[in-house]
Design an enzyme around this catalytic site. Structure first.
Site, short mmCIF file in Angstrom:
data_model
loop_
_atom_site.label_atom_id
_atom_site.label_comp_id
_atom_site.label_asym_id
_atom_site.label_seq_id
_atom_site.Cartn_x
_atom_site.Cartn_y
_atom_site.Cartn_z
N GLN B 209 6.24 -1.82 -4.85
CA GLN B 209 4.73 -2.14 -4.89
C GLN B 209 4.12 -0.93 -4.52
O GLN B 209 4.08 -0.22 -3.51
CB GLN B 209 4.32 -3.09 -3.61
CG GLN B 209 5.44 -4.47 -3.75
CD GLN B 209 4.93 -5.36 -4.94
OE1 GLN B 209 3.88 -5.99 -4.70
NE2 GLN B 209 5.51 -5.54 -5.98
N ARG B 229 -0.32 -5.19 0.06
CA ARG B 229 -0.91 -4.13 -0.84
C ARG B 229 -0.48 -4.50 -2.34
O ARG B 229 0.19 -5.18 -2.35
CB ARG B 229 -0.25 -2.65 -0.48
CG ARG B 229 1.21 -2.44 -0.87
CD ARG B 229 1.56 -1.19 -0.72
NE ARG B 229 2.83 -0.67 -0.98
CZ ARG B 229 4.20 -0.80 -0.42
NH1 ARG B 229 4.02 -1.10 0.82
NH2 ARG B 229 5.31 -0.30 -0.94
N ALA B 250 -2.33 -12.06 -1.09
CA ALA B 250 -1.17 -11.42 -1.72
C ALA B 250 -1.69 -10.22 -2.41
O ALA B 250 -2.94 -9.90 -2.58
CB ALA B 250 -0.65 -12.62 -2.74
N HIS B 251 -0.66 -9.59 -3.09
CA HIS B 251 -0.88 -8.29 -3.72
C HIS B 251 -1.94 -8.76 -4.90
O HIS B 251 -1.75 -9.58 -5.60
CB HIS B 251 0.22 -7.67 -4.27
CG HIS B 251 1.41 -8.70 -5.15
ND1 HIS B 251 2.68 -8.47 -5.09
CD2 HIS B 251 0.86 -9.78 -5.80
CE1 HIS B 251 3.13 -9.19 -5.84
NE2 HIS B 251 2.24 -10.07 -6.39
N ASN B 252 -2.92 -7.56 -5.03
CA ASN B 252 -3.53 -7.34 -6.01
C ASN B 252 -5.05 -8.44 -6.06
O ASN B 252 -5.71 -8.31 -6.98
CB ASN B 252 -2.90 -7.83 -7.69
CG ASN B 252 -1.91 -6.57 -7.92
OD1 ASN B 252 -2.01 -5.74 -6.88
ND2 ASN B 252 -1.17 -7.02 -8.99
#
Lengths: 340, 340, 340
Positions: B209, B229, B250-252
């Protein structure tokens, strides 16, 4: 493109070396005879970086990417922009994972023990383990080779952490044995008392919780997730299982290998999951159930009965997903008929 | 009435000064020519304190309050008890917020750095920032003017915290840039690995990630909330957004400005929220969706599709709230018809 | 059978002594004239250990147990394997709780204060309290006799912790008064700002949160649970109430005595629960409601209205459980009728 303040890039690498890590076939190699310096998302990639396409939602971004090379599946080759080199594989996301690991390898401990760590004299810390400032390692705990114990983490008395496992900042581990190559993220709570009370009108009597938590190898446990120790039997997490953030796992739960539990999942006491069970976000599972290997449960579902055979389930109470969707559609139709 | 062990009162203040802060008009000023010493709830207020009425549920308490002064909306003036002074405004809750800030102003750092804090030599801590005992500031982190880093918080390597931002006890921040005048409460986890795996029958391969978390200005993030991240792109939280406790991002994920996310909300990877989106408690949002600015989603709903135009949504799967409520009513009616 | 690395066994004990602690009658005493060394689950028990049977699901394990003695209800006596001694009581789980407490008594503080704890000079720590490495006790905090403050916990300024209460690793307590004989597990967050904003199109204005959290005696609060302080009134948790992991309790909530809140429950601001209210996992309760003593709410339900009389509720929106189950059955039937 990764921010060098946070990530250390092991590159650059030649395309052939990347293709080998990816297990992919190079198409149009002549267009990329320079070294690849980094990985990057399609929109941000440049001629000296590599990207990947795994989800058709991003096909337009692929067509316009400036990446020098891209990992794709065979059916995407014809959509490639001019002058791009392709790494073709049937499993582009797996291939990307391995390439990204090539550029950004996981860091094991190097023997850096902070003078500001608090380590009991009776604890064992391998000479290659890292222990950061403010981390507390209590009596008789055992930290194996290559482990990384982050700042302000607490490893309680007697806990064993096997090789190359990482414990995140402010996590706390008690009454547990943690396998190797496992990642436990920030704020995880492992091994505290389960929620065990003999309830009654005179008040709820606490039942001592005398089991442990046994976590396997190659497990990942997300930030602020909680795993209670067993009542007498142990709570167990099988090898390769991946658990997201803020998940609750109650006492005596047994989770098989390679399961995937998404955020906010809650599993009640003494329930057993087989292998490769997937529980999507906010799923709840009642106690004392058995869930067959390979079962998949849709987000927000509530599982109240055993699932003896692998299937897709949805709804609350959960039922086979086709049945659930038919009920959703039926109610929608009936409501539309009513005038109001 | 606030407990002086915990809260420092900047008062007393004259009514005119309070009215100016409130942006309210004084009615019946002659009944309150003394200084106001504090704010208090209606039931606990005394003649030298000020209260407010915002929710009609508390009308009876207003009629019987002993407060010397009270902030109310114009339509409540006629219900006031005798001898009370009123501060009249169309937005009594906003007015109360500003008066309470007058009595209890937020405290920025004063340059108090504990000798028991662990600060890397390569970190930068502004001379006006506070760093409490047990807090860890890692290599190359940058803490700006007026920040307050509470006890046992961990600021990981390279993280930037902009001016006047507060980080609560035991919080941990990694791989992130945090804006100014932001409040991050106890136990928050920012910047750990997202839940990214290339799944397969041979096990789930970890995908590095490589993105960051970018948090704006005037943001508030509740206790034990987790923000992963990005995978390569960043996870972003816009200016003025308020996030409650135990939320998962969550990511993004990209969250716009001035959104409100209530406790136990979970947002899956790569979803984008516009501005002023309100998600009530325990709402789940699937991944890769776009939610229009101004959308409001009822508690426990499950959003599974894009919401291209601002509207109120409810149910799981979520639909326009009127449609959902009609379905709820239809099912209730149909079930009543059946004898059992 | 408990792992001696983690648990200290106070045994062995004679059967008569165990029966007295259990409040149970001995049947078949002659078969057990030796000391009992430990408690153990049915499957793992040996002739010198004691087990219990409370849930009929485990009847087969009972029939085959090798335990030397077993706590059972009167109707199970006839199913006992040969040669086992029985401790017979109508409340076997309560009896087991007391026997397990006999073998594994809760440990109060013994006056062990780590040199690596950070204790303000103005704080009061009783000479019998334990404070572990990395724990921070801030100004004017007051830690009573027999308390145990675990590693890296933070007790913020002015907080009072009454006698024999335990605070887990990495927990943080602010703006609160905590009763006696209470257990607060790892990572709990008590007393941070509630989610209070005057919302508007110009942004959301922060409302200072000026109340406290008041926690009673014999309370248990699970790992990573969050309890916000009141806005002006206090947030209160009554004596004997048991709260599981990852629960959210918002500002001004008042919880009565002996309530049971299971994991991932969320209670919105200013709601009042009576005594002996049971909320199962993932239940959400809206704000400003009154829930009658003795109410029981099924998992994942969403309570949106007052519950003025004790009853079982289920569904989202929650309704009386029989009504909810009838609706579930009705929809199932209607969907089956439709061909597709």
């Amino acid at each position: 493109m990764a921010d060098s303040r946070f990530f250390k890039n092991a590159g650059p690498f030649a395309l052939a070396q990347i293709a080998e890590a990816a297990g992919a076939e190079i198409v149009n190699a002549e267009s990329c005879d320079h070294l690849i310096t980094d990985v990057a998302p399609l929109e941000q990639a440049s001629p000296d970086t590599l990207s990947f396409l795994d989800n058709r939602k991003y096909l337009e971004a692929f067509k316009e990417t400036k990446a020098g090379a891209c990992i794709v599946s065979p059916d995407m080759v014809d959509h490639a922009p001019d002058g791009i080199c392709l790494l073709v594989t049937k499993t582009p996301y797996h291939a990307y994972a391995r390439v990204a690991q090539l550029f950004y390898p996981s860091q094991n401990g190097q023997g850096n023990v902070s003078a500001a760590a608090h380590i009991s004299k009776s604890a064992t810390v391998h000479e290659t383990a890292d222990v950061a400032a403010g981390a507390v390692i209590e009596d008789n705990a055992d930290i194996a080779a290559g482990c990384v114990i982050a700042a302000n983490a607490v490893i309680c008395k007697g806990v064993t952490i096997c090789a190359n496992t990482q414990i995140g900042p402010n996590a706390s581990i008690a009454n547990a044995i943690i396998g190797s190559n496992t990642i436990i993220h920030a704020g995880v709570r492992i091994g505290q008392d389960g929620f065990g009370f003999a309830m009654g009108l005179g008040g709820h009597e606490k039942v001592p919780q005398l089991g442990r938590v046994i976590v396997g190898d190659h497990v990942e446990i997300g930030a602020n997730t909680t795993i209670d120790r067993g009542t007498g039997p142990d709570t167990t997490i099988g090898n390769g299982t991946k658990i997201d953030n803020l998940v609750q796992i109650a006492h005596n739960v047994q989770i098989g290998q390679n399961c995937v539990l998404v955020s906010h999942v809650g599993i009640s006491g003494s329930t057993e999951l087989g292998d490769f069970v997937l529980l999507a976000g906010q799923v709840g599972v009642a106690g004392h159930l058995k869930i067959a290997s390979g079962t998949r449960v849709a987000a927000q579902s509530g599982v109240m009965r055993n699932i003896p055979v692998a299937q897709e389930m949805g709804g609350s109470p959960a039922k086979p997903v086709r049945k659930w969707l038919k009920e959703v559609a039926t109610l929608e139709r009936l409501a539309q008929k009513k005038k109001d």
